[in-house]
Design an enzyme around this catalytic site. Structure first.
Site, PDB file in Angstrom:
ATOM      1  N   GLU A  18       4.342   7.565   2.669  1.00 34.38           N
ATOM      2  CA  GLU A  18       4.894   7.461   3.953  1.00 34.38           C
ATOM      3  C   GLU A  18       5.998   8.293   4.031  1.00 34.38           C
ATOM      4  OE1 GLU A  18       5.837   3.154   5.063  1.00 34.38           O
ATOM      5  OE2 GLU A  18       6.834   4.102   6.962  1.00 34.38           O
ATOM      6  N   GLU A  21       4.371  -1.824  -2.461  1.00 35.77           N
ATOM      7  CA  GLU A  21       5.199  -0.718  -2.542  1.00 35.77           C
ATOM      8  C   GLU A  21       6.042  -0.764  -3.924  1.00 35.77           C
ATOM      9  OE1 GLU A  21       8.295  -0.971   0.634  1.00 35.77           O
ATOM     10  OE2 GLU A  21       6.756  -1.436   2.183  1.00 35.77           O
ATOM     11  N   ASP A  32      -0.208  -6.827   2.588  1.00 37.71           N
ATOM     12  CA  ASP A  32       1.169  -6.254   1.966  1.00 37.71           C
ATOM     13  C   ASP A  32       1.596  -7.441   1.213  1.00 37.71           C
ATOM     14  OD1 ASP A  32       2.011  -3.675   1.890  1.00 37.71           O
ATOM     15  OD2 ASP A  32       2.576  -3.902   4.319  1.00 37.71           O
ATOM     16  N   LYS A  87      -1.612  -4.345  -1.088  1.00 40.17           N
ATOM     17  CA  LYS A  87      -0.774  -3.111  -1.183  1.00 40.17           C
ATOM     18  C   LYS A  87       0.639  -3.679  -1.712  1.00 40.17           C
ATOM     19  CE  LYS A  87       0.883  -1.186   2.733  1.00 40.17           C
ATOM     20  NZ  LYS A  87       2.417  -0.993   2.466  1.00 40.17           N
ATOM     21  N   ASP A 145       3.423  -5.619   6.235  1.00 42.52           N
ATOM     22  CA  ASP A 145       4.543  -6.418   6.520  1.00 42.52           C
ATOM     23  C   ASP A 145       5.325  -5.902   7.906  1.00 42.52           C
ATOM     24  OD1 ASP A 145       5.445  -3.950   5.347  1.00 42.52           O
ATOM     25  OD2 ASP A 145       6.460  -5.078   3.866  1.00 42.52           O
ATOM     26  N   SER A 146       4.663  -5.140   8.361  1.00 44.96           N
ATOM     27  CA  SER A 146       5.333  -4.400   9.655  1.00 44.96           C
ATOM     28  C   SER A 146       4.990  -5.493  10.646  1.00 44.96           C
ATOM     29  CB  SER A 146       4.721  -2.868  10.074  1.00 44.96           C
ATOM     30  OG  SER A 146       3.278  -3.172  10.051  1.00 44.96           O
TER      31      SER A 146
END
Ligand code: KIV
Length: 265
Positions: free
Chosen positions: A186, A119, A87, A117, A48-49
Site C-alpha cells: 500500500e 498487516e 482483515d 490478511k 478493516d476499511s
C-alpha cells in the site's frame, strides 16, 4: 453451456504471478459481494476499511474482531467464486500465538472467510509461518499499514529512499518465506514496488503502488464513486454510483411527495 468457473484458491492465485494481473476489491456486505463476484473479481477483501467507509469511524483502529466476523459472514454467505479474505484488525496479530490462531479461527470457521490478511513486516513473519503451518492462508500487507496511523501521525507513502526500499524488500522476502500466498503493498513509490515485485515469487497486489504490481486492489466505495468525502489521489473512479443512487432517491422522494407513487389499484 460453459462450465461454471472454479472457486478461486490461494494456490491458484499464487500461480498467477507474472501472468494475468489479479483483480481485488473490498466489500463489506452481501450486496457489495454480489456485485463484485458477478463482475468476476479474483479477491473480495473484507477490509478493516469497513470502519472508515461504512461504519463512520475515523480510521481502522477502532475496528474489532467482532465487527470483522459480522461483516465477513455477510460477504461469505453469498458464496462467491472469488476468494474471500478477512482483515485481522488492529493489534490482534500482536498477541501470543494461541490468541492470534483463535482470532483467525473465528474468521475462517465462524465467519466463513477463505483466508486472512495481516498487516506487518518481517517481525511478524515467525507468527505468520506458524499460522500457515496450522492451515491458515495468509495475505501479507506491507508498505503503508493503516493500523499504524496513530504511530505514524498521518497516512504517508513508503519507498521514498534506499533504506525504506530495502526494508520493504526485506519484509516481502520474510513474509514470502513465512508462506504468505500473496502480498498487499500500500502507498509505495512505483520504483520501490518494482523492487518488491522482483524480489518475491508470490503475487504483489498494489494500492497506490503504481502500475507494475501483479494486481491491483481498490476500496469499493472509492472505485465506484460512492465515497462522499476525501478520495486518495491514486484512485480512479470507474462508475458514478453515488450520483445514480442520489438521482433514484430524489425520483422516489418526488413520486411520494407528488402522490404518483404508489399507483392507485
Ligand atoms: O482494509 C482495506 O480496505 C485495505 C486496503 C488497503 C485495500 O487493506
Amino acid at each position: 453451456m460453459s462450465e461454471p468457473r472454479a472457486k478461486v484458491t490461494p494456490p491458484a492465485l499464487r500461480q498467477r504471478k507474472g501472468t494475468e494481473p489479479l483483480v481485488a476489491i473490498t466489500a463489506y456486505d452481501a450486496i457489495m459481494a454480489h456485485y463484485a463476484d458477478a463482475a468476476g473479481v479474483d479477491i473480495i477483501l473484507v477490509g478493516d476499511s469497513v470502519g472508515n467507509t461504512a461504519l463512520g469511524l475515523e480510521s481502522t483502529v477502532p475496528v474489532t474482531l467482532d465487527m470483522m466476523v459480522h461483516h465477513t459472514a455477510a460477504v461469505a454467505r453469498t458464496k462467491p467464486r472469488a476468494l474471500v479474505v478477512a482483515d485481522v484488525p488492529f493489534a490482534e496479530a500482536h498477541f501470543d500465538f494461541d490468541h492470534v490462531l483463535r482470532s483467525c479461527q473465528r474468521l475462517l470457521q465462524e465467519a466463513g472467510a477463505d483466508a486472512v490478511k495481516i498487516e506487518g513486516g518481517e517481525s511478524l513473519a515467525p507468527m505468520i509461518a506458524r499460522l500457515v503451518a496450522a492451515g491458515v492462508p495468509v495475505w501479507g500487507h506491507t508498505g503503508l499499514m493503516p493500523q499504524q496511523v496513530k504511530q505514524l501521525g498521518r497516512y504517508k507513502r513508503f519507498g521514498l529512499n534506499v533504506k525504506e526500499t530495502d526494508q520493504l524488500v526485506a519484509d516481502a522476502v520474510a513474509l514470502t518465506e513465512a508462506g504468505c500466498f500473496a502480498l498487499l503493498l500500500e502507498m509505495v513509490k512505483p520504483a520501490a514496488a518494482r523492487a518488491v515485485v522482483a524480489a518475491v515469487d508470490i503475487p504483489v497486489v498494489g494500492i497506490g503502488a503504481g502500475p507494475d504490481c501483479d494486481g491491483q486492489i481498490l476500496v469499493f466505495t472509492d472505485a465506484l464513486g460512492l465515497t462522499p468525502g476525501y478520495v486518495p489521489g491514486f484512485v480512479e473512479q470507474f462508475a458514478n454510483a453515488g450520483a445514480t443512487l442520489r438521482e433514484g432517491l430524489e425520483k422516489y422522494s418526488r413520486a411520494v411527495r407528488g402522490k404518483t407513487f404508489p399507483r392507485a389499484d
